[in-house]
Design a protein around this motif. Structure first.
Motif, PDB file in Angstrom:
ATOM      1  N   VAL A  80       0.867  -1.178   0.000  1.00 23.10           N
ATOM      2  CA  VAL A  80       0.000   0.000   0.000  1.00 23.10           C
ATOM      3  C   VAL A  80       0.904   1.228   0.000  1.00 23.10           C
ATOM      4  CG1 VAL A  80      -2.128  -0.860   1.055  1.00 23.10           C
ATOM      5  CG2 VAL A  80      -0.210  -0.239   2.521  1.00 23.10           C
ATOM      6  N   ASP A  81       0.564   2.147  -0.858  1.00 21.69           N
ATOM      7  CA  ASP A  81       1.326   3.399  -0.951  1.00 21.69           C
ATOM      8  C   ASP A  81       0.615   4.394  -0.032  1.00 21.69           C
ATOM      9  OD1 ASP A  81       3.068   5.309  -1.794  1.00 21.69           O
ATOM     10  OD2 ASP A  81       2.112   5.645  -3.725  1.00 21.69           O
ATOM     11  N   THR A  82       1.355   5.242   0.610  1.00 20.17           N
ATOM     12  CA  THR A  82       0.728   6.241   1.489  1.00 20.17           C
ATOM     13  C   THR A  82       1.187   7.629   1.061  1.00 20.17           C
ATOM     14  OG1 THR A  82       2.575   6.205   2.997  1.00 20.17           O
ATOM     15  CG2 THR A  82       0.761   4.732   3.508  1.00 20.17           C
ATOM     16  N   PRO A  83       0.481   8.660   1.476  1.00 25.51           N
ATOM     17  CA  PRO A  83       1.001   9.994   1.172  1.00 25.51           C
ATOM     18  C   PRO A  83       2.353  10.155   1.852  1.00 25.51           C
ATOM     19  CG  PRO A  83      -1.128  10.099   2.272  1.00 25.51           C
ATOM     20  CD  PRO A  83      -0.686   8.689   2.329  1.00 25.51           C
ATOM     21  N   GLY A  84       3.198  11.014   1.319  1.00 22.34           N
ATOM     22  CA  GLY A  84       4.485  11.255   1.973  1.00 22.34           C
ATOM     23  C   GLY A  84       4.234  11.986   3.270  1.00 22.34           C
ATOM     24  N   VAL A  85       4.258  11.276   4.350  1.00 21.00           N
ATOM     25  CA  VAL A  85       3.924  11.918   5.622  1.00 21.00           C
ATOM     26  C   VAL A  85       5.159  12.173   6.464  1.00 21.00           C
ATOM     27  CG1 VAL A  85       1.520  11.310   5.917  1.00 21.00           C
ATOM     28  CG2 VAL A  85       3.294   9.653   6.467  1.00 21.00           C
ATOM     29  N   PHE A  86       5.124  13.225   7.174  1.00 21.83           N
ATOM     30  CA  PHE A  86       6.211  13.568   8.077  1.00 21.83           C
ATOM     31  C   PHE A  86       5.981  12.987   9.461  1.00 21.83           C
ATOM     32  CE2 PHE A  86       9.632  16.297   7.182  1.00 21.83           C
ATOM     33  CZ  PHE A  86       9.345  16.839   5.949  1.00 21.83           C
ATOM     34  N   PRO A  87       7.065  12.769  10.192  1.00 21.95           N
ATOM     35  CA  PRO A  87       6.843  12.509  11.609  1.00 21.95           C
ATOM     36  C   PRO A  87       6.197  13.743  12.214  1.00 21.95           C
ATOM     37  CG  PRO A  87       9.189  12.781  11.141  1.00 21.95           C
ATOM     38  CD  PRO A  87       8.474  12.838   9.832  1.00 21.95           C
ATOM     39  N   PRO A  88       5.400  13.610  13.258  1.00 21.10           N
ATOM     40  CA  PRO A  88       4.689  14.749  13.810  1.00 21.10           C
ATOM     41  C   PRO A  88       5.620  15.868  14.261  1.00 21.10           C
ATOM     42  CG  PRO A  88       4.149  12.719  14.995  1.00 21.10           C
ATOM     43  CD  PRO A  88       5.135  12.366  13.943  1.00 21.10           C
ATOM     44  N   ALA A  89       6.820  15.503  14.722  1.00 24.89           N
ATOM     45  CA  ALA A  89       7.719  16.566  15.164  1.00 24.89           C
ATOM     46  C   ALA A  89       9.091  16.396  14.544  1.00 24.89           C
ATOM     47  CB  ALA A  89       7.843  16.533  16.683  1.00 24.89           C
ATOM     48  N   VAL A  90       9.533  17.374  13.805  1.00 27.31           N
ATOM     49  CA  VAL A  90      10.917  17.389  13.318  1.00 27.31           C
ATOM     50  C   VAL A  90      11.704  18.045  14.435  1.00 27.31           C
ATOM     51  CG1 VAL A  90      12.457  18.428  11.626  1.00 27.31           C
ATOM     52  CG2 VAL A  90      10.289  17.456  10.903  1.00 27.31           C
ATOM     53  N   GLU A  91      12.808  17.405  14.853  1.00 25.81           N
ATOM     54  CA  GLU A  91      13.395  17.825  16.132  1.00 25.81           C
ATOM     55  C   GLU A  91      13.991  19.226  16.166  1.00 25.81           C
ATOM     56  OE1 GLU A  91      16.737  14.846  14.845  1.00 25.81           O
ATOM     57  OE2 GLU A  91      14.744  15.288  14.140  1.00 25.81           O
ATOM     58  N   ASN A  92      14.457  19.729  15.032  1.00 29.20           N
ATOM     59  CA  ASN A  92      14.968  21.100  15.063  1.00 29.20           C
ATOM     60  C   ASN A  92      14.943  21.748  13.676  1.00 29.20           C
ATOM     61  OD1 ASN A  92      17.279  20.252  13.631  1.00 29.20           O
ATOM     62  ND2 ASN A  92      18.207  19.570  15.543  1.00 29.20           N
ATOM     63  N   VAL A  93      15.231  23.036  13.650  1.00 37.89           N
ATOM     64  CA  VAL A  93      15.141  23.774  12.387  1.00 37.89           C
ATOM     65  C   VAL A  93      16.157  23.244  11.383  1.00 37.89           C
ATOM     66  CG1 VAL A  93      15.046  26.084  11.372  1.00 37.89           C
ATOM     67  CG2 VAL A  93      14.584  25.798  13.767  1.00 37.89           C
ATOM     68  N   GLU A  94      17.314  22.834  11.860  1.00 40.60           N
ATOM     69  CA  GLU A  94      18.347  22.346  10.936  1.00 40.60           C
ATOM     70  C   GLU A  94      17.861  21.104  10.195  1.00 40.60           C
ATOM     71  OE1 GLU A  94      22.370  22.517  12.162  1.00 40.60           O
ATOM     72  OE2 GLU A  94      22.904  22.265  10.053  1.00 40.60           O
ATOM     73  N   THR A  95      17.202  20.196  10.915  1.00 40.51           N
ATOM     74  CA  THR A  95      16.646  19.010  10.259  1.00 40.51           C
ATOM     75  C   THR A  95      15.643  19.439   9.199  1.00 40.51           C
ATOM     76  OG1 THR A  95      16.896  17.751  12.277  1.00 40.51           O
ATOM     77  CG2 THR A  95      15.352  16.874  10.678  1.00 40.51           C
ATOM     78  N   GLY A  96      14.787  20.386   9.569  1.00 42.76           N
ATOM     79  CA  GLY A  96      13.795  20.895   8.617  1.00 42.76           C
ATOM     80  C   GLY A  96      14.471  21.486   7.391  1.00 42.76           C
ATOM     81  N   MET A  97      15.579  22.174   7.609  1.00 38.39           N
ATOM     82  CA  MET A  97      16.286  22.815   6.500  1.00 38.39           C
ATOM     83  C   MET A  97      16.904  21.763   5.577  1.00 38.39           C
ATOM     84  SD  MET A  97      16.641  25.854   5.434  1.00 38.39           S
ATOM     85  CE  MET A  97      16.603  27.067   6.723  1.00 38.39           C
ATOM     86  N   LYS A  98      17.435  20.683   6.158  1.00 35.58           N
ATOM     87  CA  LYS A  98      18.000  19.607   5.328  1.00 35.58           C
ATOM     88  C   LYS A  98      16.900  18.986   4.469  1.00 35.58           C
ATOM     89  CE  LYS A  98      21.720  18.359   8.462  1.00 35.58           C
ATOM     90  NZ  LYS A  98      22.172  17.428   9.502  1.00 35.58           N
ATOM     91  N   LEU A  99      15.735  18.777   5.098  1.00 28.55           N
ATOM     92  CA  LEU A  99      14.607  18.217   4.351  1.00 28.55           C
ATOM     93  C   LEU A  99      14.202  19.159   3.220  1.00 28.55           C
ATOM     94  CD1 LEU A  99      12.616  16.903   7.434  1.00 28.55           C
ATOM     95  CD2 LEU A  99      13.453  15.475   5.580  1.00 28.55           C
TER      96      LEU A  99
END
Ligand SMILES: Nc1nc2c(ncn2[C@@H]2O[C@H](COP(=O)(O)OP(=O)(O)OP(=O)(O)O)[C@@H](O)[C@H]2O)c(=O)[nH]1
Length: 318
Positions: free
Chosen positions: A199-218
């Motif tokens: 089953v394919d799912t929408p590309g979902v994020f974990p509910p919390a990205v731990e910091n801004v740097e992780t978000g920036m890499k994404l």
């Protein structure tokens, strides 16, 4: 001489990136949280979780660490390996092993003959057979759930599995923008012997990205729509990362002469090199003059796209 120049410059590079007051929570649209719920609801029907992640950011907080998903056997596929630094592979594997993630494959699922794509079905069957299947014991077929953040190549991998095992064409739409896989699809067959569906799912994020740097890499890897973060800041983070990792191929690509940590300077040179300039009228004390201005947005766009296509070299951000 050139290396000496680069090393001399290295001392001028930033040690840390200034994220200012940025808040990652605004970067993740609501449908991702909905996807997480749908995913959990479907968990009873699956035997194994196939988690796809971008090989350039393998340590981002992953779904499997969260709550109920950990009860199923799990295979982590680090996709887009053609864009990641191969010399980091062993370190990544070691660190993942130390954090309890044992089943890992690196793939480049756009390559027709990727050996690791071929290994997925047998490895998944082995993982499922090595543990109790609980209420799915009577099932003749295997069912997998594919999860991952947007744009990591979930649909491409599904298509690659079908191509490899069934010699069949596309079942999942592939897109360059994050968020193409919107609906939870019904089962897609990926193998006949053994019978395996997913089953394919929408590309979902974990509910919390731990910091801004992780978000920036994404963001840099294209898993968040660029305008939500801002192309200017993504471009600056890219420059900071390339310098930090000593990946200086951008210097020759854009005829910079030497590395620089100044994004305005780099974007100006990119704009000039690519002919992305605008002529604007300026009013001066001695009359109107026309001046040539670099188009910073177009230059930032090109710089980020070049990284995402691998034109700035193979880079592992973690
Ligand atoms: N270089 C490279 N590009 C890839 C690879 N796999 C997928 N892509 C590209 O990445 C982009 C996203 O691929 P998709 O398969 O649509 O990703 P997805 O995870 O299904 O995306 P969403 O629908 O947004 O969740 C497309 O442009 C693909 O061509 C890979 O192994 N290497």
């Amino acid at each position: 001489m050139r290396l000496q120049n680069i090393l001399r410059n290295a001392s001028k590079f930033r040690d840390v990136f200034d994220f200012g007051e940025r808040q990652v929570t605004h970067w993740f649209p609501g449908h991702m949280a909905k996807g997480m719920k749908q995913m959990k609801a479907n968990l009873k029907k699956v035997d194994c979780i196939l988690e796809i992640h971008d090989a350039r950011i393998s340590f981002v907080e992953r779904h499997i660490n969260t709550q109920s998903l950990a009860i199923r056997p799990h295979l982590l596929v680090l996709n887009k390996m053609d864009l990641a630094d191969p010399s980091c592979k062993q370190r990544v594997l070691k660190q993942l092993r130390e954090s309890g993630v044992r089943n890992v494959l690196f793939t480049d699922c756009l390559r027709q003959t990727d050996e690791n794509v071929k290994k997925i079905v047998p490895l998944v069957a082995e993982l499922i057979d090595s543990r109790p299947r609980y209420h799915r014991e009577e099932e003749m077929s295997y069912c997998l759930m594919v999860i991952g953040v947007p744009n990591v190549g979930k649909s491409s991998l599904i298509n690659a599995l079908r191509r490899t095992n069934l010699k069949k064409g596309k079942a999942s739409k592939v897109g360059g923008e994050p968020g193409i896989t919107k609906a939870v699809l019904t089962k897609i067959q990926v193998c006949e012997r053994p019978p395996m569906f997913l089953v394919d799912t929408p590309g979902v994020f974990p509910p919390a990205v731990e910091n801004v740097e992780t978000g920036m890499k994404l963001a840099l890897c294209g898993t968040i729509l660029d305008h939500l973060v801002g192309e200017d800041v993504i471009a600056d983070y890219l420059l900071y990362s390339l310098n930090r990792l000593e990946k200086f191929s951008y210097v020759d690509r854009y005829d910079l002469g030497e590395p620089s940590d100044d994004i305005q300077h780099v974007l100006k040179r990119i704009a000039v090199k690519l002919g992305k300039t605008q002529r604007v009228k300026a009013i001066t004390g001695v009359g109107d003059i026309t001046i040539t201005m670099p188009n910073y947005s177009a230059a930032a766009y090109d710089f980020i796209r070049a990284f995402r296509k691998g034109d700035l070299g193979r880079v592992t951000l973690d």
